[in-house]
Enzyme design. Structure first.
Site, PDB file in Angstrom:
ATOM      1  N   LYS A  52       0.873  -1.178  -0.140  1.00  0.00           N
ATOM      2  CA  LYS A  52      -0.083  -0.074   0.083  1.00  0.00           C
ATOM      3  C   LYS A  52       0.934   1.441   0.073  1.00  0.00           C
ATOM      4  CE  LYS A  52      -3.371  -2.650   2.271  1.00  0.00           C
ATOM      5  NZ  LYS A  52      -4.541  -2.879   3.363  1.00  0.00           N
ATOM      6  N   GLN A  96      -4.897  -1.637   9.567  1.00  0.00           N
ATOM      7  CA  GLN A  96      -4.520  -3.074   8.959  1.00  0.00           C
ATOM      8  C   GLN A  96      -5.143  -4.050   9.941  1.00  0.00           C
ATOM      9  OE1 GLN A  96      -3.763  -3.503   5.793  1.00  0.00           O
ATOM     10  NE2 GLN A  96      -3.591  -5.716   5.936  1.00  0.00           N
ATOM     11  N   ASP A 119     -11.115   2.281   3.417  1.00  0.00           N
ATOM     12  CA  ASP A 119     -11.268   0.819   3.390  1.00  0.00           C
ATOM     13  C   ASP A 119     -12.803   0.402   3.041  1.00  0.00           C
ATOM     14  OD1 ASP A 119      -9.115  -0.987   3.380  1.00  0.00           O
ATOM     15  OD2 ASP A 119      -9.014  -0.644   5.641  1.00  0.00           O
TER      16      ASP A 119
HETATM   17  N1  GUN Z   1      -6.433  -7.296   5.984  1.00  0.00           N
HETATM   18  C1  GUN Z   1      -6.749  -7.867   4.900  1.00  0.00           C
HETATM   19  N2  GUN Z   1      -7.002  -6.991   3.996  1.00  0.00           N
HETATM   20  C2  GUN Z   1      -7.292  -5.841   4.455  1.00  0.00           C
HETATM   21  C3  GUN Z   1      -8.012  -4.751   3.880  1.00  0.00           C
HETATM   22  O1  GUN Z   1      -8.362  -4.356   2.707  1.00  0.00           O
HETATM   23  N3  GUN Z   1      -7.798  -3.695   4.732  1.00  0.00           N
HETATM   24  C4  GUN Z   1      -7.329  -3.753   6.135  1.00  0.00           C
HETATM   25  N4  GUN Z   1      -7.320  -2.800   6.880  1.00  0.00           N
HETATM   26  N5  GUN Z   1      -6.929  -4.814   6.409  1.00  0.00           N
HETATM   27  C5  GUN Z   1      -6.969  -5.852   5.708  1.00  0.00           C
END
Ligand code: GUN
Length: 294
Positions: A52, A96, A119
């Protein structure tokens, strides 16, 4: 059969966003800023968050990574969320997942300002999406919508079978595809572990979206000729011939299914590469105040 190349599409979208950011910079406008909170050192989470941050760099966004040790308290984490909610420089942020067991994920999620919830996990964004209001949509369904749009796959009047009813993939996907719009206007069946006659349902489907997390679940005899198959599965299975010791397996038995399809997404290289790009799209939308106008 045509492969839906998520890697290539993701590159194209990022290039378009990079050009837009360069324009913003040239005008002296604020550069979009994504922040991420990462708790602990889980390998999967580390690599997702690194991806990211790298994507931000690629498109010219500002990014911030805020790390906490596994032992962080819920109160400390909530206080960091509040600080990011109130920081005018931050356009969007993510926490996350998964979080350590002593922290209530729902409480943390609900503490995020929906205006910065890139998200798309906050109930306000899920609710807004469900009633067709502008909303941040979570990464995987949004990535699939982008692929369907860019490959000009007709969804209107088609029968879509979504296998899986998770809050972040199956359910939003089924809502988005049944709504008015393009992609959209589909007749959607949501199948799950208690569905009877799944094979017959799949054989009737013009589009199958497999999001159950069972490697190779969709077999050749479940798919009709000419169907579009979108594989959301990303299960890590042990492998002796890879450096990492594992390889990603989709929910679709690709070798059997692909010859029957008009379009199919491979794993890896299909839906996966679009997910981080969706987060970048959402951050740009947030910076441009496209979802919440004030
Ligand atoms: N853990 C696995 N996929 C994601 C996601 O798309 N966003 C977040 N915040 N955590 C994750």
């Amino acid at each position: 059969m045509q492969l839906i190349d998520g890697k290539l599409t993701s590159k194209e979208v990022r290039k378009e966003i990079a050009a837009e950011v360069a324009e913003l910079k040239a005008r002296g406008a604020k550069v979009p800023h994504l922040a991420a909170i990462l708790v602990g050192h889980d390998g999967g989470s580390e690599s997702y968050v690194a991806g990211k941050m790298k994507a931000c760099e690629e498109v010219g966004f500002k990014s911030s990574l805020i790390r906490f040790e596994q032992e962080v308290t819920e109160a400390e984490l909530l206080s960091q969320v509040k600080a990011l909610n109130e920081d005018p420089d931050v356009d969007g942020f993510i926490v996350q997942l998964p979080l350590p067991k002593h922290i209530d994920e729902e409480k943390v999620n609900e503490a995020i300002d929906p205006r910065k919830d890139v998200d798309g996990f906050h109930p306000v964004n899920v609710g807004r999406m469900a009633i067709g209001m502008p909303a941040f949509v979570s990464a995987t369904p949004q990535g699939i919508m982008e692929l369907l749009k860019r490959y000009e796959i007709e969804t209107a009047g088609k029968h879509v079978v979504v296998i899986g009813r998770s809050n972040i993939v199956g359910r939003p996907m089924s809502i988005l595809l049944s709504q008015k719009g393009n992609p959209g206007n589909a007749t959607v069946t949501v199948a799950h572990s208690r569905t009877a006659n799944l094979k017959a349902l799949c054989l009737d489907a013009d589009i199958i979206i497999a999001a159950i997390g069972v490697p190779g679940f969709v077999k050749g005899d479940m798919v009709k000729e000419g169907a579009v198959v979108i594989d959301v599965g990303t299960t890590r299975v042990p492998a002796t011939d890879t450096k990492s010791g594992w390889r990603l397996k989709g929910d679709v038995l690709f070798d059997e299914v692909a010859p029957k399809c008009s379009y199919i997404t491979p794993v890896p290289g299909g839906v996966g590469p679009m997910t981080i790009t969706s987060l970048i799209i959402n951050t740009l939308k947030s910076a441009k105040k496209e979802i919440y106008t004030e």
